[in-house]
Every structure is written in structure tokens, then in C-alpha cells.
Design a protein around this motif. Structure first.
Motif, PDB file in Angstrom:
ATOM      1  N   UNK A  98      -0.124  82.106 -13.259  1.00  0.00           N
ATOM      2  CA  UNK A  98       0.558  80.839 -13.002  1.00  0.00           C
ATOM      3  C   UNK A  98      -0.286  79.716 -13.595  1.00  0.00           C
ATOM      4  N   UNK A  99       0.358  78.634 -14.040  1.00  0.00           N
ATOM      5  CA  UNK A  99      -0.400  77.528 -14.628  1.00  0.00           C
ATOM      6  C   UNK A  99      -1.135  76.723 -13.547  1.00  0.00           C
ATOM      7  N   UNK A 100      -2.196  76.014 -13.928  1.00  0.00           N
ATOM      8  CA  UNK A 100      -2.967  75.233 -12.963  1.00  0.00           C
ATOM      9  C   UNK A 100      -2.123  74.222 -12.183  1.00  0.00           C
ATOM     10  N   UNK A 101      -1.169  73.585 -12.853  1.00  0.00           N
ATOM     11  CA  UNK A 101      -0.334  72.591 -12.180  1.00  0.00           C
ATOM     12  C   UNK A 101       0.484  73.222 -11.059  1.00  0.00           C
ATOM     13  N   UNK A 155      -6.358  83.285  -7.296  1.00  0.00           N
ATOM     14  CA  UNK A 155      -6.473  84.495  -8.103  1.00  0.00           C
ATOM     15  C   UNK A 155      -5.381  84.567  -9.161  1.00  0.00           C
ATOM     16  N   UNK A 156      -4.164  84.172  -8.801  1.00  0.00           N
ATOM     17  CA  UNK A 156      -3.074  84.171  -9.789  1.00  0.00           C
ATOM     18  C   UNK A 156      -3.356  83.166 -10.908  1.00  0.00           C
ATOM     19  N   UNK A 175       1.419  74.263  -5.269  1.00  0.00           N
ATOM     20  CA  UNK A 175       1.583  75.233  -4.178  1.00  0.00           C
ATOM     21  C   UNK A 175       0.529  75.013  -3.089  1.00  0.00           C
ATOM     22  N   UNK A 176      -0.705  74.787  -3.504  1.00  0.00           N
ATOM     23  CA  UNK A 176      -1.774  74.551  -2.526  1.00  0.00           C
ATOM     24  C   UNK A 176      -1.547  73.228  -1.800  1.00  0.00           C
ATOM     25  N   UNK A 210      -5.695  82.598   3.262  1.00  0.00           N
ATOM     26  CA  UNK A 210      -5.270  83.801   2.545  1.00  0.00           C
ATOM     27  C   UNK A 210      -4.353  83.448   1.380  1.00  0.00           C
ATOM     28  N   UNK A 211      -3.399  82.550   1.634  1.00  0.00           N
ATOM     29  CA  UNK A 211      -2.460  82.157   0.576  1.00  0.00           C
ATOM     30  C   UNK A 211      -3.164  81.390  -0.533  1.00  0.00           C
TER      31      UNK A 211
END
Length: 90
Positions: free
Chosen positions: A48-51, A41-42, A56-57, A34-35
Motif C-alpha cells: 500500500x502507498x504511504x498516503x 508492514x503492508x 488508515x492509521x 495490532x492494526x
């Protein structure tokens, strides 16, 4: 409030082997998915930037791996560890 939480954070039904550690890991896995979906999506929408999305992931993945290890998922409880003094025979 409950309906909103169920909508925003849906939980799938668990069909695997019912053991407490499996249920906990399944809940952690669903939360991870879910996160990751929110972060993707963000990033896709430019919020948010790709980096940042990657970092975060990556942090979420480390948390999930730690959870798996702490719960003993995928380990054979009858197989001795390599450092328990066994002579390596199977």
C-alpha cells in the motif's frame, strides 16, 4: 480456529486498575496497535502507498480517541465541567 486467532491477534495481560472501562479501552488499544503494525508492514513491503497507510492509521487513531472519550478514560468524575455553572474556584 482459536489457536490461529490467538496467534494472529495476541492479547497482552492487563495489569492496571481493574474497571470495566479500563479493560475495554485496553482491548481497544491492543487492537489499535495490532492494526497499525499490519498497516506499517503492508506499507514497508510496498503493498500500500504511504498516503493510504497514513490515512488508515489516522482513522484508527480517531476511533481510539473516540473510544477513550466515550469510556471516560482519564477524566476526573469529581471535577465539575467548566459549563456546569461553577464559579471557577478550585
Amino acid at each position: 480456529m482459536t489457536n490461529k486467532d490467538n496467534f494472529l491477534y495476541p492479547k497482552g495481560r492487563y495489569y492496571g486498575q481493574v474497571k470495566p472501562e479500563n479493560l475495554v479501552f485496553n482491548a481497544n488499544l491492543q487492537e489499535f496497535a495490532q492494526k497499525v503494525s499490519y498497516i506499517c508492514n503492508l506499507e514497508t513491503s510496498g503493498k500500500i502507498p504511504p498516503e493510504e497507510a497514513y490515512e488508515q492509521i489516522k482513522a484508527l487513531w480517531k476511533d481510539l480517541k473516540r473510544s477513550k472519550k466515550q469510556l471516560g478514560i482519564g477524566e476526573d468524575p469529581f471535577r465539575p465541567d467548566d459549563n456546569t455553572g461553577s464559579n471557577g474556584e478550585n
